[in-house]
Write a protein that holds these residues in place. Sequence first.
Motif, PDB file in Angstrom:
ATOM      1  N   ILE A 180       0.848  -1.193   0.000  1.00  0.00           N
ATOM      2  CA  ILE A 180       0.000   0.000   0.000  1.00  0.00           C
ATOM      3  C   ILE A 180       0.883   1.243   0.000  1.00  0.00           C
ATOM      4  O   ILE A 180       1.875   1.323   0.734  1.00  0.00           O
ATOM      5  N   ASN A 181       0.521   2.212  -0.831  1.00  0.00           N
ATOM      6  CA  ASN A 181       1.241   3.488  -0.860  1.00  0.00           C
ATOM      7  C   ASN A 181       0.824   4.295   0.373  1.00  0.00           C
ATOM      8  O   ASN A 181      -0.335   4.693   0.501  1.00  0.00           O
ATOM      9  N   ASP A 182       1.749   4.521   1.283  1.00  0.00           N
ATOM     10  CA  ASP A 182       1.411   5.201   2.540  1.00  0.00           C
ATOM     11  C   ASP A 182       1.456   6.723   2.428  1.00  0.00           C
ATOM     12  O   ASP A 182       1.270   7.439   3.421  1.00  0.00           O
ATOM     13  N   GLY A 183       1.736   7.255   1.234  1.00  0.00           N
ATOM     14  CA  GLY A 183       1.744   8.706   1.026  1.00  0.00           C
ATOM     15  C   GLY A 183       2.877   9.416   1.733  1.00  0.00           C
ATOM     16  O   GLY A 183       2.840  10.637   1.890  1.00  0.00           O
ATOM     17  N   ALA A 187       3.100   6.167   9.418  1.00  0.00           N
ATOM     18  CA  ALA A 187       2.366   5.591  10.546  1.00  0.00           C
ATOM     19  C   ALA A 187       0.938   5.244  10.152  1.00  0.00           C
ATOM     20  O   ALA A 187       0.279   5.979   9.417  1.00  0.00           O
ATOM     21  N   GLY A 188       0.455   4.129  10.680  1.00  0.00           N
ATOM     22  CA  GLY A 188      -0.915   3.729  10.417  1.00  0.00           C
ATOM     23  C   GLY A 188      -1.095   2.235  10.602  1.00  0.00           C
ATOM     24  O   GLY A 188      -0.147   1.501  10.908  1.00  0.00           O
ATOM     25  N   ALA A 191      -4.337  -2.924   5.866  1.00  0.00           N
ATOM     26  CA  ALA A 191      -4.944  -4.248   5.798  1.00  0.00           C
ATOM     27  C   ALA A 191      -5.322  -4.611   4.374  1.00  0.00           C
ATOM     28  O   ALA A 191      -5.559  -3.745   3.532  1.00  0.00           O
ATOM     29  N   PHE A 192      -5.385  -5.932   4.145  1.00  0.00           N
ATOM     30  CA  PHE A 192      -5.974  -6.489   2.931  1.00  0.00           C
ATOM     31  C   PHE A 192      -7.092  -7.440   3.349  1.00  0.00           C
ATOM     32  O   PHE A 192      -6.931  -8.256   4.268  1.00  0.00           O
ATOM     33  N   SER A 193      -8.217  -7.312   2.649  1.00  0.00           N
ATOM     34  CA  SER A 193      -9.363  -8.179   2.907  1.00  0.00           C
ATOM     35  C   SER A 193      -9.748  -8.886   1.621  1.00  0.00           C
ATOM     36  O   SER A 193      -9.864  -8.252   0.560  1.00  0.00           O
ATOM     37  N   SER A 194      -9.948 -10.202   1.692  1.00  0.00           N
ATOM     38  CA  SER A 194     -10.475 -10.986   0.577  1.00  0.00           C
ATOM     39  C   SER A 194     -11.727 -11.707   1.067  1.00  0.00           C
ATOM     40  O   SER A 194     -12.136 -11.555   2.219  1.00  0.00           O
ATOM     41  N   SER A 195     -12.331 -12.512   0.210  1.00  0.00           N
ATOM     42  CA  SER A 195     -13.531 -13.247   0.627  1.00  0.00           C
ATOM     43  C   SER A 195     -13.216 -14.312   1.659  1.00  0.00           C
ATOM     44  O   SER A 195     -14.109 -14.805   2.337  1.00  0.00           O
ATOM     45  N   ILE A 196     -11.922 -14.665   1.834  1.00  0.00           N
ATOM     46  CA  ILE A 196     -11.574 -15.730   2.769  1.00  0.00           C
ATOM     47  C   ILE A 196     -10.549 -15.299   3.815  1.00  0.00           C
ATOM     48  O   ILE A 196     -10.142 -16.113   4.644  1.00  0.00           O
ATOM     49  N   ASP A 197     -10.122 -14.031   3.805  1.00  0.00           N
ATOM     50  CA  ASP A 197      -9.037 -13.635   4.706  1.00  0.00           C
ATOM     51  C   ASP A 197      -9.121 -12.146   5.024  1.00  0.00           C
ATOM     52  O   ASP A 197      -9.663 -11.357   4.245  1.00  0.00           O
ATOM     53  N   PHE A 198      -8.582 -11.779   6.187  1.00  0.00           N
ATOM     54  CA  PHE A 198      -8.441 -10.374   6.573  1.00  0.00           C
ATOM     55  C   PHE A 198      -7.159 -10.251   7.374  1.00  0.00           C
ATOM     56  O   PHE A 198      -7.026 -10.856   8.443  1.00  0.00           O
ATOM     57  N   GLU A 199      -6.188  -9.503   6.848  1.00  0.00           N
ATOM     58  CA  GLU A 199      -4.872  -9.384   7.472  1.00  0.00           C
ATOM     59  C   GLU A 199      -4.538  -7.920   7.724  1.00  0.00           C
ATOM     60  O   GLU A 199      -4.669  -7.074   6.831  1.00  0.00           O
ATOM     61  N   VAL A 200      -4.115  -7.622   8.964  1.00  0.00           N
ATOM     62  CA  VAL A 200      -3.775  -6.260   9.378  1.00  0.00           C
ATOM     63  C   VAL A 200      -2.290  -6.195   9.715  1.00  0.00           C
ATOM     64  O   VAL A 200      -1.728  -7.123  10.300  1.00  0.00           O
ATOM     65  N   SER A 201      -1.647  -5.077   9.336  1.00  0.00           N
ATOM     66  CA  SER A 201      -0.226  -4.903   9.603  1.00  0.00           C
ATOM     67  C   SER A 201       0.046  -3.449   9.957  1.00  0.00           C
ATOM     68  O   SER A 201      -0.643  -2.537   9.503  1.00  0.00           O
ATOM     69  N   SER A 202       1.079  -3.208  10.749  1.00  0.00           N
ATOM     70  CA  SER A 202       1.506  -1.845  11.054  1.00  0.00           C
ATOM     71  C   SER A 202       2.407  -1.290   9.956  1.00  0.00           C
ATOM     72  O   SER A 202       2.781  -0.125   9.979  1.00  0.00           O
ATOM     73  N   SER A 203       2.742  -2.126   8.970  1.00  0.00           N
ATOM     74  CA  SER A 203       3.571  -1.700   7.845  1.00  0.00           C
ATOM     75  C   SER A 203       2.745  -1.723   6.568  1.00  0.00           C
ATOM     76  O   SER A 203       1.931  -2.626   6.348  1.00  0.00           O
TER      77      SER A 203
END
Length: 490
Positions: A180-183, A187-188, A191-203
Amino acid sequence: MQSAKFAALFALPALLAGCGGSSSDGGGNSTPPPPAKYTINFLKLANVNVGQEGSCDIYGQDSDTTPTKYTLAYSASGQNMSVYIHAEDGSYIESFDSADWSNSGQFSFNQSQVPSDGYISVVFKSNAGSSEDYDVVSLQKELIPTQININAKGETVDPNTERCISSQAPQRAVNYTGIINDGGIGAGQFAFSSSIDFEVSSSAASIPFSSIPSQHVLATRYTYSSSPTGFEPLIAYALTTANQTTLNTPLSLKSVDESNLNWNIPLSSVTALSKSALTTYQSGAGALHWQELPSSTSGHYSYAAELKDTYRLNLNGSHNSWNMSYTSKLPTMENGIDEVTKIDNMAIPAPNTSNQLSGLYIESYLQPMPSELNYQRTLIAANEGIYSVHQTIYGNAKQYQPLLMFSNSLDNIWGTSLTKFEVSILSSGNSNQVTEAFISNYFDAYKVTSTGAASASFTDSLAVLKSINSRNEQQSSLKYLENIELSYKN
């Protein structure tokens, strides 16, 4: 990294309505159409190591995240199985066994043989030493699929010589790494969400997640917090597709139109929430996780105008002694959300907490259900001397579920109490997809083939089978099609 995996549930064949007309022999004489049929196909299950499944349809696995075993299906003879037809009051009408199968492992019979609001039961009988054990799944007529695949217990498989069921091109989940382009802010929470997964990261870089290839995925950014609670408002998003070409390029996100809308949970004496979330429905993928919401305090949620008609609210918790899951469409979410009051106003009665039988009936709950809660799963188990039974009944919601009669030793098992009693109620919103998910929601193919289902909660020992691909689709449908499901066990 925080991770939340969507568990797969089991799905079912589409409920097909029999239709008919007439044909002409060319001389003006009409011939009646052939009678509408139900067809039961018996399948046996076996586990193989991951990597040995080839092009086989997968029906179960030992882990949602890192499976080492897959459960495959093979044609069975159904030699240990029987089929029964019951009247609406549960009384016995007729029965069939493997001597009646016109083809090995397949049995077809006229839909008209099942009376209006009657039932069919598929029964497995096991004789182990001096004991006589039964596994049963029963379906009321409105819920009987035209084509039914049932797991045939007691039959063994040789995966080296037998051909597995391979009815569709397998859609295997693929592991991806998104950027993801953090601009330049850095800091922030991303996450990526699909129909079978949801993953969160501090990077914003190198976020691993899994998806079905070519499906929509949602990239999101949340308000930065040094101590993230999971409830930070979503501030930017982008939709893309799951393929390595698009995911190798940092995604530029769009700002939401509003990130400070109020989420207020009304006070309730009978409803308590344990998990609350917003999802967005995307065609071809289903429900994608938008934002977690606090379940016990007020908070804020975000809104993007271009997604106005796609938002859904998913709630989990308890209501009047029931476990509850709930999905509602939110076309006007920019005006606030108040769904707990809506649930409370339905006046859902409390479940029957006793496992006592009342004659030939089981009292499921203490008063009639509201009319919008239309379907019911009842699991009952009992022992009597050398006999035992584990039975699941799917039918119309009713306060008094009749016991089904079999005109054999099964009828002698039911005493005045049960060793196991579970009730689940569904408000389907008149959606066949929701109904299909409900009547296959409680089967774990791997568990049934490995550790058994008799001692597990909310697990059928016999069920209508569907592959994991179909189960994933059904699981997603429960997150974007309106429904309420209530469950209780004693």
